[in-house]
Design a protein around this motif. Sequence first.
Motif, PDB file in Angstrom:
ATOM      1  N   ARG A  79      15.292 -96.086 -33.454  1.00 29.35           N
ATOM      2  CA  ARG A  79      15.852 -94.831 -32.936  1.00 29.35           C
ATOM      3  C   ARG A  79      16.463 -93.982 -34.042  1.00 29.35           C
ATOM      4  N   VAL A  80      16.970 -94.632 -35.080  1.00 26.58           N
ATOM      5  CA  VAL A  80      17.595 -93.887 -36.177  1.00 26.58           C
ATOM      6  C   VAL A  80      16.700 -93.796 -37.406  1.00 26.58           C
ATOM      7  N   GLY A  81      15.422 -94.156 -37.244  1.00 24.77           N
ATOM      8  CA  GLY A  81      14.463 -93.982 -38.339  1.00 24.77           C
ATOM      9  C   GLY A  81      14.376 -95.124 -39.317  1.00 24.77           C
ATOM     10  N   GLY A  82      14.683 -96.337 -38.873  1.00 22.84           N
ATOM     11  CA  GLY A  82      14.600 -97.497 -39.748  1.00 22.84           C
ATOM     12  C   GLY A  82      13.157 -97.886 -40.039  1.00 22.84           C
ATOM     13  N   SER A  83      12.926 -98.456 -41.203  1.00 22.93           N
ATOM     14  CA  SER A  83      11.584 -98.872 -41.614  1.00 22.93           C
ATOM     15  C   SER A  83      11.287-100.283 -41.095  1.00 22.93           C
ATOM     16  N   ARG A  84      10.014-100.662 -41.154  1.00 23.38           N
ATOM     17  CA  ARG A  84       9.636-102.028 -40.778  1.00 23.38           C
ATOM     18  C   ARG A  84      10.277-103.039 -41.722  1.00 23.38           C
ATOM     19  N   ARG A  85      10.360-102.665 -42.982  1.00 26.74           N
ATOM     20  CA  ARG A  85      10.982-103.547 -43.979  1.00 26.74           C
ATOM     21  C   ARG A  85      12.427-103.829 -43.599  1.00 26.74           C
ATOM     22  N   SER A  86      13.139-102.805 -43.173  1.00 23.10           N
ATOM     23  CA  SER A  86      14.537-103.026 -42.793  1.00 23.10           C
ATOM     24  C   SER A  86      14.626-103.877 -41.525  1.00 23.10           C
ATOM     25  N   ALA A  87      13.657-103.735 -40.625  1.00 22.23           N
ATOM     26  CA  ALA A  87      13.659-104.551 -39.408  1.00 22.23           C
ATOM     27  C   ALA A  87      13.439-106.026 -39.746  1.00 22.23           C
TER      28      ALA A  87
END
Length: 179
Positions: A79-87
């Motif tokens: 929702r806040v624009g996080g990347s797959r890497r951060s997930a």
Amino acid sequence: MTDVLWAILLVLVLAAGWGLNLFGLPGNWINAAAVACYAWLFPADQRLSISWWVVGAVVVLAVVGEVLELVAGAAGAARVGGSRRSAVLALAGSLVGSVLGAVIGLPIPLIGSLAAIVLGAALGALAGAMAGESWKGRDLDHGWLVGQAAFWGRLLGTAGKLAVGAAIVAVVLAGLLLR
């Protein structure tokens, strides 16, 4: 008498499986497997047996718990624009954080250590998401925003999965005792 001992063992396994959810581990699936094994080993004509309907309900609840945890964790960061890497790093961080929380919370009686596990997992998700955004080349403010979303998503996901795990225990107990 042996059927009572097996039922007690099942309840102990269910309690342990429910507790594994705190660490982000598949406790609900362990419980589903334990209930299926119990239903297979103890036919419906025995006193403390579990029907296959109960097994089906437990499997459905385990799926609901996984979906809740996944949606809560991923939706916040996405929702806040996080990347797959951060997930991915948020997930890894939450596992590491939950183990560190367990170690740090050991000297504190039961409630303190449980809170330390959940808080450690959420802080690990925050740190992992921030590291992922930094690695992606994004600024600290954006990383902090994504980290906060991962933190709250992890807390909400854990709460949902624990609630579903408690429902699994209740359904199995009802299946054992209400015949």
